[in-house]
Design an enzyme around this catalytic site. Structure first.
Site, PDB file in Angstrom:
ATOM      1  N   LYS A 146       0.925  -1.334  -0.092  1.00 10.33           N
ATOM      2  CA  LYS A 146       0.011  -0.016   0.078  1.00 10.33           C
ATOM      3  C   LYS A 146       0.789   1.229  -0.163  1.00 10.33           C
ATOM      4  CE  LYS A 146       0.686   2.114   3.419  1.00 10.33           C
ATOM      5  NZ  LYS A 146       2.018   2.615   3.935  1.00 10.33           N
TER       6      LYS A 146
ATOM      7  N   TYR B  99      -4.411   4.257   6.080  1.00 12.26           N
ATOM      8  CA  TYR B  99      -4.923   3.353   7.107  1.00 12.26           C
ATOM      9  C   TYR B  99      -6.069   3.549   7.539  1.00 12.26           C
ATOM     10  CZ  TYR B  99      -0.022   1.024   7.288  1.00 12.26           C
ATOM     11  OH  TYR B  99       0.889   0.385   6.893  1.00 12.26           O
TER      12      TYR B  99
HETATM   13  P1  NAD Z   1      12.632   1.668   1.937  1.00  8.86           P
HETATM   14  O1  NAD Z   1      13.136   3.256   1.261  1.00  8.86           O
HETATM   15  O2  NAD Z   1      13.144   1.475   3.290  1.00  8.86           O
HETATM   16  O3  NAD Z   1      12.665   0.614   0.726  1.00  8.86           O
HETATM   17  C1  NAD Z   1      12.563   0.565  -0.365  1.00  8.86           C
HETATM   18  C2  NAD Z   1      13.443  -0.101  -1.246  1.00  8.86           C
HETATM   19  O4  NAD Z   1      13.353   0.076  -2.650  1.00  8.86           O
HETATM   20  C3  NAD Z   1      14.995   0.174  -0.912  1.00  8.86           C
HETATM   21  O5  NAD Z   1      15.704  -1.341  -0.778  1.00  8.86           O
HETATM   22  C4  NAD Z   1      15.319   0.753  -2.208  1.00  8.86           C
HETATM   23  O6  NAD Z   1      16.852   0.606  -2.545  1.00  8.86           O
HETATM   24  C5  NAD Z   1      14.666   0.236  -3.254  1.00  8.86           C
HETATM   25  N1  NAD Z   1      14.513   0.985  -4.512  1.00  8.86           N
HETATM   26  C6  NAD Z   1      14.722   0.765  -5.809  1.00  8.86           C
HETATM   27  N2  NAD Z   1      14.413   1.466  -6.754  1.00  8.86           N
HETATM   28  C7  NAD Z   1      14.449   2.719  -5.978  1.00  8.86           C
HETATM   29  C8  NAD Z   1      14.461   4.061  -6.433  1.00  8.86           C
HETATM   30  N3  NAD Z   1      14.256   4.578  -7.539  1.00  8.86           N
HETATM   31  N4  NAD Z   1      14.364   4.996  -5.332  1.00  8.86           N
HETATM   32  C9  NAD Z   1      14.349   4.756  -3.957  1.00  8.86           C
HETATM   33  N5  NAD Z   1      14.559   3.356  -3.686  1.00  8.86           N
HETATM   34  C10 NAD Z   1      14.550   2.225  -4.686  1.00  8.86           C
HETATM   35  O7  NAD Z   1      11.125   1.960   2.017  1.00  8.86           O
HETATM   36  P2  NAD Z   1      10.163   1.006   2.803  1.00  8.86           P
HETATM   37  O8  NAD Z   1       9.619   1.890   4.157  1.00  8.86           O
HETATM   38  O9  NAD Z   1      10.632  -0.386   3.104  1.00  8.86           O
HETATM   39  O10 NAD Z   1       8.671   1.222   1.894  1.00  8.86           O
HETATM   40  C11 NAD Z   1       8.526   0.133   0.792  1.00  8.86           C
HETATM   41  C12 NAD Z   1       7.150  -0.333   0.398  1.00  8.86           C
HETATM   42  O11 NAD Z   1       6.472  -0.659   1.563  1.00  8.86           O
HETATM   43  C13 NAD Z   1       6.341   1.185   0.055  1.00  8.86           C
HETATM   44  O12 NAD Z   1       5.281   0.967  -0.771  1.00  8.86           O
HETATM   45  C14 NAD Z   1       5.561   1.454   1.720  1.00  8.86           C
HETATM   46  O13 NAD Z   1       4.319   2.183   1.450  1.00  8.86           O
HETATM   47  C15 NAD Z   1       5.661   0.111   1.956  1.00  8.86           C
HETATM   48  N6  NAD Z   1       5.482  -0.050   3.541  1.00  8.86           N
HETATM   49  C16 NAD Z   1       4.364  -0.762   4.120  1.00  8.86           C
HETATM   50  C17 NAD Z   1       4.195  -0.753   5.223  1.00  8.86           C
HETATM   51  C18 NAD Z   1       3.195  -1.461   6.031  1.00  8.86           C
HETATM   52  O14 NAD Z   1       2.809  -1.489   7.169  1.00  8.86           O
HETATM   53  N7  NAD Z   1       2.208  -2.303   5.171  1.00  8.86           N
HETATM   54  C19 NAD Z   1       5.068  -0.588   6.234  1.00  8.86           C
HETATM   55  C20 NAD Z   1       6.306   0.337   5.854  1.00  8.86           C
HETATM   56  C21 NAD Z   1       6.504   0.409   4.138  1.00  8.86           C
END
Ligand code: NAD
Length: 387
Positions: free
Chosen positions: A147, A235
């Protein structure tokens, strides 16, 4: 990657021209009055060779902190592949978790030739969801996408069109639908324990930092899609609608954040919003990137009693308090942590049967359309937008 991106974008935009789905498509996934049996994780653990194989795309903070470590608790799902732009990280994690199939964003489409991969879990920044979900669907894989579903409703429509064209399932990772306290709240609300629902209040927020990479992309429109409403306000919308048996007929919203804050040049910091139901129920919420430490609360006010969940949507420590219909009391509902494996297994079950997931792409589209309408309202000084 740019040639492929252009190609994909053309396909995506072409698909976005397909007939739009009505917001009322929400009816298709409204839950029954008694709630539903706990999806996923209910069966005995399957032997590893019989489980659905998953590729995790994007090895960032949520994938490493929550998604990947919860696979051992799953009963029908197993890790099969990692996709990362950082080969050293992929190799290191592959060794640690016994995952032998490693891909990067150039070799991504070769997953089509790998029968060990049944499901692809997109855990990338929001602005990349549509492209990588569509490519995985075109590779013949079922897709669970984090999401919010995508940056725009047009992208969501293209993702749904790609799932249909390839006869694959597309789910949105609304883990709260699998979380024990929220399922217990749903059971009690649908069972009439608070009487008639009157109001729902929600607050979701935290303080975003320009310095921390996972927050940095959230503050950029191209990668975040929108601001706090996209990341955490969603949420409030999704969890509230999970508890109701109807869809909103009008929304309104007003921005609320310091206008000189350097974090918010591209996306909104905070927003107060409302959804009006035809029955007269009002849902109202705040979402914010500028308060601390965090809020993740839902409150359901009924004619006879209230359910207070503070927190309601965290990873590990949600609570449920019944107020009314007897002494105020905390209800034990299980371990919040179960939501992760239950979601994986719920999607594995749906993919195996090739039937819609509990939280399908159409639900993700509904929520992005609602947020787009709220932004239209906020851009027009809080005007009520009839849906
Ligand atoms: P994050 O930045 O920690 O992770 C993103 C990953 O994508 C990284 O490993 C990064 O290297 C990679 N990536 C690949 N191409 C990229 C680019 N062009 N720019 C930036 N990063 C790139 O983020 P996150 O917090 O892990 O979030 C990732 C996803 O998970 C999002 O969609 C977020 O909304 C979702 N999320 C959901 C929950 C939940 O509770 N359901 C919680 C946190 C995050």
């Amino acid at each position: 990657m740019s040639d492929k991106s252009n190609l994909t974008r053309r396909r995506l935009l072409a698909a976005a021209g397909a007939a739009p789905l009505a917001l009322a498509a929400g009816r298709a996934f409204a839950q029954t009055a008694e709630g539903q049996p706990m999806p996923g994780n209910a069966a005995l653990p399957e032997p590893m060779e019989a489980r659905m194989g998953w590729a995790v795309v994007g090895l960032g903070s949520y994938a490493l902190g929550q998604v990947i470590p919860e696979f051992p608790a799953a009963r029908q799902s197993k890790l099969a592949a990692f996709v990362s732009g950082n080969p050293a990280k992929a190799r290191e994690l592959g060794g640690r978790y016994g995952v032998e199939h490693l891909y990067d964003y150039r070799t991504y489409d070769r997953m089509a030739d790998n029968p060990a991969i049944d499901c692809v879990y997109i855990v990338l920044p929001v602005g990349l969801h549509a492209e990588y979900a569509i490519r995985a669907l075109e590779a013949g894989k079922h897709v669970l996408c984090e999401k919010p579903m995508a940056s725009t409703s047009a992208e969501c429509e293209a993702m749904i069109a790609a799932a249909k064209a390839n006869d694959r399932q597309l789910g949105i990772a609304y883990r709260v639908h699998f979380e024990p306290h929220n399922r217990e709240a749903l059971r009690r609300i649908r069972g009439g324990e608070i009487g008639a629902m009157r109001h729902i209040h929600c607050d979701h927020g935290f303080n975003a930092s320009l310095q921390w990479p996972p927050h940095k992309w959230r503050l950029q429109k191209a990668l975040g899609g929108g601001g706090s409403m996209y990341d955490v306000g969603i949420y409030g919308i999704n969890t509230s609608l999970m508890m109701l048996d109807e869809q909103p007929v009008a929304v309104s919203a007003e921005y609320a954040y310091p206008s000189d804050d350097p974090r918010f040049t591209e996306v909104e910091g905070g927003i107060d919003w409302r959804m009006r139901m035809a029955s007269g129920i009002n849902v109202q919420g705040s979402s914010s990137y500028c308060y601390g430490p965090y809020a993740a609360r839902q409150r359901y006010f009924g004619s006879d009693a209230s359910i207070i969940m503070d927190p309601a949507t965290t990873y590990y420590d949600n609570t449920l308090v019944m107020d009314g219909g007897g002494p105020r009391r905390e209800i034990g509902a299980g371990n919040s942590r179960e939501q992760f494996a239950a979601q994986l297994d719920g999607f594995s079950e749906a993919a195996r049967a090739n039937r819609p997931h509990l939280t399908p792409g159409e639900m993700g589209l509904r929520d992005i359309r609602l947020i787009e309408a709220m932004y239209r309202s906020a851009d027009n000084g809080g005007a009520v937008i009839e849906l």
